[in-house]
Design an enzyme around this catalytic site. Structure first.
Site, PDB file in Angstrom:
ATOM      1  CB  VAL A   1      -0.957  -0.019   1.223  1.00 21.07           C
ATOM      2  CG1 VAL A   1      -1.585   1.348   1.439  1.00 21.07           C
ATOM      3  CG2 VAL A   1      -2.047  -1.063   1.017  1.00 21.07           C
ATOM      4  CD  GLU A   2       2.751   3.433  -4.606  1.00 18.61           C
ATOM      5  OE1 GLU A   2       2.328   4.529  -5.012  1.00 18.61           O
ATOM      6  OE2 GLU A   2       3.289   2.596  -5.347  1.00 18.61           O
ATOM      7  CB  ALA A   3      -2.318   6.318  -0.852  1.00 19.69           C
TER       8      ALA A   3
ATOM      9  CE  LYS B   1       1.434  11.413  -2.885  1.00 20.16           C
ATOM     10  NZ  LYS B   1       2.630  10.694  -3.367  1.00 20.16           N
TER      11      LYS B   1
ATOM     12  CE  LYS C   1       1.771  -0.566  -6.866  1.00 15.13           C
ATOM     13  NZ  LYS C   1       2.774  -0.051  -7.772  1.00 15.13           N
TER      14      LYS C   1
END
Ligand code: PLP
Ligand code: CA
Length: 302
Positions: A21-23, A55, A242
């Site tokens: 996971v990016e956000a 993020k 993501k």
């Protein structure tokens, strides 16, 4: 579907979620705070996520405040948040009108509070109604003919603690009689303010009243509708696979995340209990559940 499909978040599975996971998209009430009280461990958890380059986005269906007012609330609770990271349903209503090129010379009638008025103004729109009409009243007497502004091209309905018969008549006339008049709902949450002892009617109640009188269904811009997600994705440019939506409500937050293809984490610090999640009648299943946001930090440290 069986309840076995929902995994409790744990020190075993947190790594896989975290790395993919990016956000993180956070719902606010029941996740970040409960009314005016910050939920335990939120500050440290958000700080850790930022330090790891994740993020953060905050998505709330509560239209009573504008993004600016929410940024102030976050700061007063000791959580540093940029206004640009906040997506409230009040903002979504203004952005819906902007994206759909609502004419600036037309007006918007508001059943709702300060947050909607402020966002409409910031977007350059002229509005009427809102708190100002809270003390007005109207009684349908035999020879009473109620006048409304023919230049109203949209009605926006959100949570309104001062809803009355005047506002209902005004909104109804605009929607029924002004050609092409839009009917926009910030959200349809059945319940609204979280208090420790009682649930109160949410914006779904005000929206329902106007649906009842007009027999028209609104355009919903808050969770779980896709408008807010599409708007947010345009801004952040992250693949939804993501993203992880973290929320306390199944029919708004979890559905919102699932509809877009995000991973979903239900926290039990708000409206949904473990038994409601596992109830056979519930068919909205998040990928994971945890007691609260701070579990993310706890399990990563274990
Ligand atoms: N609508 C109202 C009027 C509320 O008071 C709340 C929570 O306080 C909500 C909606 C839900 O907000 P959120 O999406 O942040 O959980
Ligand atoms: Ca919530």
């Amino acid at each position: 579907a069986s309840s076995l499909q929902v995994q409790p978040l744990s020190s075993q599975n947190i790594g896989a979620l975290f790395n993919s996971v990016e956000a993180f998209l956070f719902d606010c009430d029941g996740v970040i705070w409960k009314g005016d009280k910050l939920i335990e461990g939120v500050t440290e958890t958000l700080e850790m996520l930022r330090s790891k380059g994740k993020k953060l986005v905050f998505v709330t269906n509560n239209s009573s405040k504008s993004r600016k007012q929410y940024a102030k609330k976050f700061r007063s609770l000791g959580v540093p948040v940029d206004e640009e990271e906040i997506f409230s349903s009040s903002f979504a209503a203004a952005m819906y009108l902007k994206v759909n090129k609502f004419p600036q010379d037309k007006k918007i009638y508001v059943i709702g509070q300060e947050g909607i008025l402020e966002e409409l103004e910031l977007a350059g729109f002229k509005s009427l109604g809102g708190p100002e009409d809270g003390k007005k009243s109207v009684e349908p007497k035999s020879n009473c003919h109620f006048e409304h502004d023919k230049n109203v091209g949209a009605v926006v309905v959100g949570i309104d603690h001062y809803i009355n018969y005047y506002k209902l008549q005004y909104a109804t006339l605009c929607i029924r009689e002004n050609p092409g008049c839009l009917f926009i709902a910030t959200n349809r949450d059945a319940t609204g303010p979280m208090s420790d002892s009682q649930e109160w009617p949410g914006a779904g109640c005000m929206v329902g009243a106007v649906c009842g009188s007009t027999q028209i269904e609104p355009i919903v811009v808050g969770k779980p509708s896709t408008f807010m997600m599409d708007f947010l994705l345009q801004k952040f440019q992250i693949n939804t696979s993501k993203m992880c939506m973290v929320g306390d409500r199944l029919d708004t937050d979890i559905l919102f995340g699932q509809n877009a293809g995000c991973k979903t984490l239900l926290v039990l610090s708000g409206i949904t209990s473990l038994s409601a999640l596992q109830d056979p009648s519930n068919n909205i299943k998040p990928d994971y559940y945890a007691s609260k946001v701070a579990d993310i930090l706890k399990f990563l440290e274990e």
